[in-house]
Design a protein around this motif. Structure first.
Motif, PDB file in Angstrom:
ATOM      1  N   GLY A 107       0.806  -1.165  -0.023  1.00 58.13           N
ATOM      2  CA  GLY A 107       0.074   0.000  -0.013  1.00 58.13           C
ATOM      3  C   GLY A 107       0.939   1.237  -0.161  1.00 58.13           C
ATOM      4  N   LEU A 108       1.871   1.293   0.808  1.00 58.52           N
ATOM      5  CA  LEU A 108       3.058   2.598   0.964  1.00 58.52           C
ATOM      6  C   LEU A 108       3.574   2.657  -0.620  1.00 58.52           C
ATOM      7  N   VAL A 109       3.905   1.564  -1.222  1.00 56.50           N
ATOM      8  CA  VAL A 109       4.637   1.651  -2.419  1.00 56.50           C
ATOM      9  C   VAL A 109       3.434   2.121  -3.484  1.00 56.50           C
ATOM     10  N   ARG A 110       2.196   1.892  -3.454  1.00 57.56           N
ATOM     11  CA  ARG A 110       1.263   2.305  -4.254  1.00 57.56           C
ATOM     12  C   ARG A 110       1.099   3.793  -4.275  1.00 57.56           C
ATOM     13  N   ALA A 111       1.002   4.211  -2.740  1.00 57.25           N
ATOM     14  CA  ALA A 111       0.568   5.412  -2.461  1.00 57.25           C
ATOM     15  C   ALA A 111       1.928   6.441  -3.031  1.00 57.25           C
ATOM     16  N   ILE A 112       3.089   6.075  -2.642  1.00 55.49           N
ATOM     17  CA  ILE A 112       4.000   6.944  -3.265  1.00 55.49           C
ATOM     18  C   ILE A 112       4.038   6.780  -4.797  1.00 55.49           C
ATOM     19  N   GLU A 113       3.814   5.608  -5.323  1.00 54.26           N
ATOM     20  CA  GLU A 113       3.827   5.742  -6.985  1.00 54.26           C
ATOM     21  C   GLU A 113       2.740   6.732  -7.355  1.00 54.26           C
ATOM     22  N   GLU A 114       1.504   6.786  -6.869  1.00 51.70           N
ATOM     23  CA  GLU A 114       0.623   7.623  -7.265  1.00 51.70           C
ATOM     24  C   GLU A 114       1.055   9.195  -7.145  1.00 51.70           C
ATOM     25  N   CYS A 170       2.981   5.213  13.269  1.00 55.05           N
ATOM     26  CA  CYS A 170       2.557   3.966  13.331  1.00 55.05           C
ATOM     27  C   CYS A 170       1.195   4.034  12.397  1.00 55.05           C
ATOM     28  N   ILE A 171       1.235   2.801  11.804  1.00 58.46           N
ATOM     29  CA  ILE A 171       0.109   2.416  10.830  1.00 58.46           C
ATOM     30  C   ILE A 171      -0.688   1.103  11.530  1.00 58.46           C
ATOM     31  N   GLY A 180      -1.907   5.787   9.364  1.00 55.30           N
ATOM     32  CA  GLY A 180      -3.015   4.899   8.603  1.00 55.30           C
ATOM     33  C   GLY A 180      -3.849   4.093   9.562  1.00 55.30           C
ATOM     34  N   ASN A 181      -5.050   3.942   9.165  1.00 49.48           N
ATOM     35  CA  ASN A 181      -5.808   3.123   9.730  1.00 49.48           C
ATOM     36  C   ASN A 181      -6.543   2.050   8.704  1.00 49.48           C
ATOM     37  N   VAL A 182      -5.822   0.794   8.626  1.00 51.93           N
ATOM     38  CA  VAL A 182      -6.294   0.000   7.492  1.00 51.93           C
ATOM     39  C   VAL A 182      -7.301  -0.760   8.004  1.00 51.93           C
ATOM     40  N   ASP A 183      -8.582  -0.634   7.342  1.00 45.44           N
ATOM     41  CA  ASP A 183      -9.721  -1.703   7.942  1.00 45.44           C
ATOM     42  C   ASP A 183      -9.620  -2.873   7.318  1.00 45.44           C
ATOM     43  N   ALA A 196      -3.300   1.907   0.358  1.00 44.50           N
ATOM     44  CA  ALA A 196      -2.965   3.162   0.128  1.00 44.50           C
ATOM     45  C   ALA A 196      -3.950   4.198   0.315  1.00 44.50           C
ATOM     46  N   GLU A 197      -5.207   3.994  -0.005  1.00 48.70           N
ATOM     47  CA  GLU A 197      -6.333   5.038   0.343  1.00 48.70           C
ATOM     48  C   GLU A 197      -6.622   4.919   1.805  1.00 48.70           C
ATOM     49  N   SER A 198      -6.116   4.053   2.537  1.00 51.08           N
ATOM     50  CA  SER A 198      -6.119   4.179   4.009  1.00 51.08           C
ATOM     51  C   SER A 198      -4.941   5.079   4.869  1.00 51.08           C
ATOM     52  N   LEU A 199      -4.116   5.142   4.017  1.00 50.34           N
ATOM     53  CA  LEU A 199      -2.968   5.711   4.623  1.00 50.34           C
ATOM     54  C   LEU A 199      -3.090   7.421   4.826  1.00 50.34           C
ATOM     55  N   ASP A 200      -2.482   7.909   5.409  1.00 51.85           N
ATOM     56  CA  ASP A 200      -2.650   9.580   5.763  1.00 51.85           C
ATOM     57  C   ASP A 200      -2.185  10.313   4.609  1.00 51.85           C
TER      58      ASP A 200
END
Length: 713
Positions: free
Chosen positions: A22-29, A169-170, A218-221, A365-369
């Motif tokens: 998720g973090l890789v995707r968020a940074i990629e975006e 923290c995530i 991040g709060n990943v449901d 990725a959508e759950s990260l700040d």
């Protein structure tokens, strides 16, 4: 300037790979340069081949991960008291293989009974690589006091609250279904999805440790959909024999039911995604399951136990059900033994499950700040190429912002129904399905989706009369009377087009069932071309592994003249800009520059001159051969003075034969995601689908239609 973020697990089974993805995707975006490094491979039970995190990132992100050290090598170095030398090796490998001026995601080791040294080694690696620390934890069933205590201990290990390296923290697997012992339930596809606990989430955000300076990033449901395996994954786990392959590689399993009761007591279990486990000699249950499949219910799979194959007469009776794609597999173990084996199924996402990996990456990725992710990009180099992930992010993010109403004339088509549900739940659009309410809801139930209030179902019979007068006004000069108009409006595409023409919706998407001609003809007759456009053309967005290319025109104009080709080039460049791509337009021919002659080359040369004079602000060059336009070394050789050669991202083909052949050859040869065709030059957005479109294709087409609607308004 570079940034290094090391993800450190707080405990075991925290889903560290999921958070890394998720973090890789968020940074990629964000469209910035990126490295990924898991310094030490940590294979799970049954893993073979590449290290899992590294393999997933390599195959599903536009980054080449740094190869990790093997666990055997690392343990040998530690046991020989050569930890310092090991750290030097890790630093050397990172420095020699990482992109400079980039963000690096580093994945730590998970402490287990087999790897008790992991916590100490994580600390030493983080110091050696000078990385910022982000902890990954699972709240489980613990109360907030215990969670806070766990975090305080690990923060102290890494230098305490005053350490500038401890970032935040995530929380992962929030609101997951844990048993009374605090363990995540291991059964495949928990039937009852836990409700999102707002009070629990609020309590986690207000832990005392976050008031001392540690940030919640991040709060990943937890999501049942993201842990649903394919039927083939279960078949491999059980070493099952396939009696009917069907859609085994695609069908998802969302629940498990052991069929030991009379059929009238278990009809509720015959639902989409269900893995139905039954003794192979229970012909009554087998026939009932096949009947459900024939009625359109997409059961996950049938698992026959005891080594009993269906009687040949029963198999013949159910042959049509097999043709629906229903997977049927057989194991020799009895039902009790099979249940025990299913309980040990590893729910981690397989490296080859691209669809599930994509969903996990997007969800996480959508759950990260968002502010924290954006802060990582400060003073870090942007990629020259727009990656597929950044493009998809742009699509979905912009679509949410514009919030347009999109009509889907093929309202009872199963893929379209599922896509409408996804678009509504993700806020990408306000979809309008044309069709009978009862039928559409029945199809939704068969597909295993719930249509929320965000999906509007509109009965054509109830609204058709509202558009007769408008259609007569538009087409009366062609002999269209009230009677003819009413007949034309029996076609839902024509009805949807009239809704668009009257500004009752913002865009139209069709083509999952209808031909391109059936989708486009009403639009050309009723919507017409935009005032600034001389023709309607199209583009495809080709999602290559490391960048997005725009191809035009590959669907509409058979043999455009020079002026029309120039218009297509300008329209394609404008479309690229609309979707975040800075256009560098190559006018494609079989000859580069002045090296060739002939009417076809001259047409491209003339079109290039016209386009350059009409839009001197755009980078447009031609004629260029495809390799000269796409490959930097070839471009420098064949067109050394061209501002486009070797760097093109918009390719304009000289005719439909060339364009359509090229896009299909590239798409099929490299198994690419291809979004389009997107129509250009219309007053209002109308877009056509391939009749083989997947649900994701329809979702992205709806999103880009919404963005087009904003651009046209």
């Amino acid at each position: 300037m570079s940034r290094k973020i090391m993800l450190i697990p707080v405990g075991s089974s925290v889903g560290l790979t999921t958070v890394s993805m998720g973090l890789v995707r968020a940074i990629e975006e964000q469209g910035i340069k990126l490295n990924f490094f898991k310094p030490v491979a940590q294979p799970r039970r049954g893993d073979k081949g590449e290290e899992r995190s590294t393999a997933i990132i390599a195959h599903h992100a536009s980054v080449t991960p740094i190869t990790p050290f093997t666990l055997d090598y690392v343990e040998r170095m530690i046991s020989n008291d050569n930890t310092d030398e090991l750290l030097e090796d890790i630093i050397e490998r990172f420095e020699n293989n990482s992109e400079q001026d980039a963000v690096t995601v580093i994945e730590g080791l998970v402490t287990t009974r087999h790897h008790p040294y992991a916590e100490r080694l994580n600390l030493e690696i983080s110091r050696a690589l000078d990385a910022d620390i982000v902890f990954v934890a699972v709240p489980g069933n613990d109360d907030t006091v215990d969670i806070n205590h766990r975090l305080e201990i690990v923060v102290d290990t890494y230098g305490g609250h005053k350490s500038r390296k401890v970032v935040g923290c995530i929380f992962n697997k929030v609101n997951a279904p844990f048993d009374e012992h605090g363990r995540l339930r291991a059964d495949i596809g928990v039937v009852d999805k836990p409700e999102h606990d707002e009070a629990r989430s609020a309590a986690l955000k207000n832990l005392p440790i976050f008031k001392k300076g540690l940030s919640l990033l991040g709060n990943v449901d937890w999501s049942a959909e993201l842990v649903s395996p394919r039927a083939i994954d279960v078949a491999k786990h059980l070493n099952a024999t396939s009696l009917n392959e069907g859609d085994m590689a695609k069908r998802r399993l969302s629940s498990v039911t052991f069929c030991g009761r009379e059929i009238h007591n278990m009809t509720h279990a015959l639902k989409p995604g269900a893995l139905l486990v039954l003794s192979g000699d229970r012909s009554d249950v087998f026939v009932s399951c096949c009947l459900a499949a024939l009625n359109g219910t997409k059961l996950g799979a049938l698992l026959l136990t005891g080594g009993y194959e269906p009687d040949e007469n029963i198999a013949a009776l159910c042959s049509q059900a097999m043709e629906t794609g229903l997977p049927v597999m057989l194991v020799n173990t009895n039902t009790w033994q099979t249940a025990q084996n299913l309980h040990t199924f590893n729910q981690e996402v397989p490296v080859d499950d691209s669809q599930r990996i994509e969903k996990v990456m997007v969800h996480t990725a959508e759950s990260l700040d968002a502010e924290w992710v954006t802060s990582l990009t400060d003073k870090v180099s942007r990629q020259r190429k727009l990656s597929p992930s950044a493009f998809r992010y742009y699509l979905t993010n912009r679509a949410r912002q514009v919030n347009k109403r999109i009509v889907l004339p093929e309202g009872n088509e199963p893929r379209t129904v599922v896509a409408a549900s996804i678009c509504a739940s993700r806020g990408l659009a306000r979809p309008v399905l044309l069709g009978d309410d009862t039928e559409i809801r029945r199809i939704a139930e068969q597909q295993g989706v719930v249509l929320s209030d965000g999906v509007e179902i509109l009965s054509p019979e109830q609204v058709r009369g509202e558009y007769v007068e408008g259609l007569v006004a538009l087409r009366g000069h062609k002999g269209v009377t009230d009677v003819v108009a009413n007949e034309l409006l029996q076609d839902n595409v024509t009805l949807g087009t009239m809704m668009l023409q009257q500004d009752h919706v913002d865009g139209l998407v069709s083509g999952a069932v209808n031909t391109t001609a059936n989708t486009i003809r009403p639009a050309l007759q009723l919507i017409k071309t935009a005032e600034s456009a001389s023709l309607v053309s199209s583009v495809f967005f080709m999602l290559l592994p490391d960048q997005v290319l725009v191809y035009g025109d590959c669907a509409i104009n058979p043999d455009p003249n020079a002026q029309q080709l120039a218009d297509i080039a300008i329209q394609s460049a404008t479309s690229a800009q609309m979707f975040g791509i800075e256009p560098r337009v190559a006018m494609i021919s079989y000859s580069t520059g002045t090296s060739g002659a002939g009417s076809d080359v001259e047409k491209v040369r003339e079109a290039t001159a016209i386009a350059q004079s009409m839009r001197p602000d755009l980078l447009i060059d031609g004629p260029l051969q495809y390799d000269a336009a796409a490959i930097e070394s070839v471009g420098k050789s064949k067109a050394p003075n061209s501002p486009v050669a070797g760097k093109a991202n918009v390719f304009v083909f000289p005719d439909l034969n060339t364009g359509n052949t090229t896009y299909k050859a590239v798409q099929r040869s490299f198994d690419l995601v291809c979004i389009g065709p997107m129509l250009q030059g219309m007053r209002k957005p109308v877009n056509d689908l391939s009749r083989g479109a997947l649900v994701d294709d329809i979702v992205f087409t709806i999103a880009l239609t919404a963005i087009q609607a904003k651009g046209n308004s």
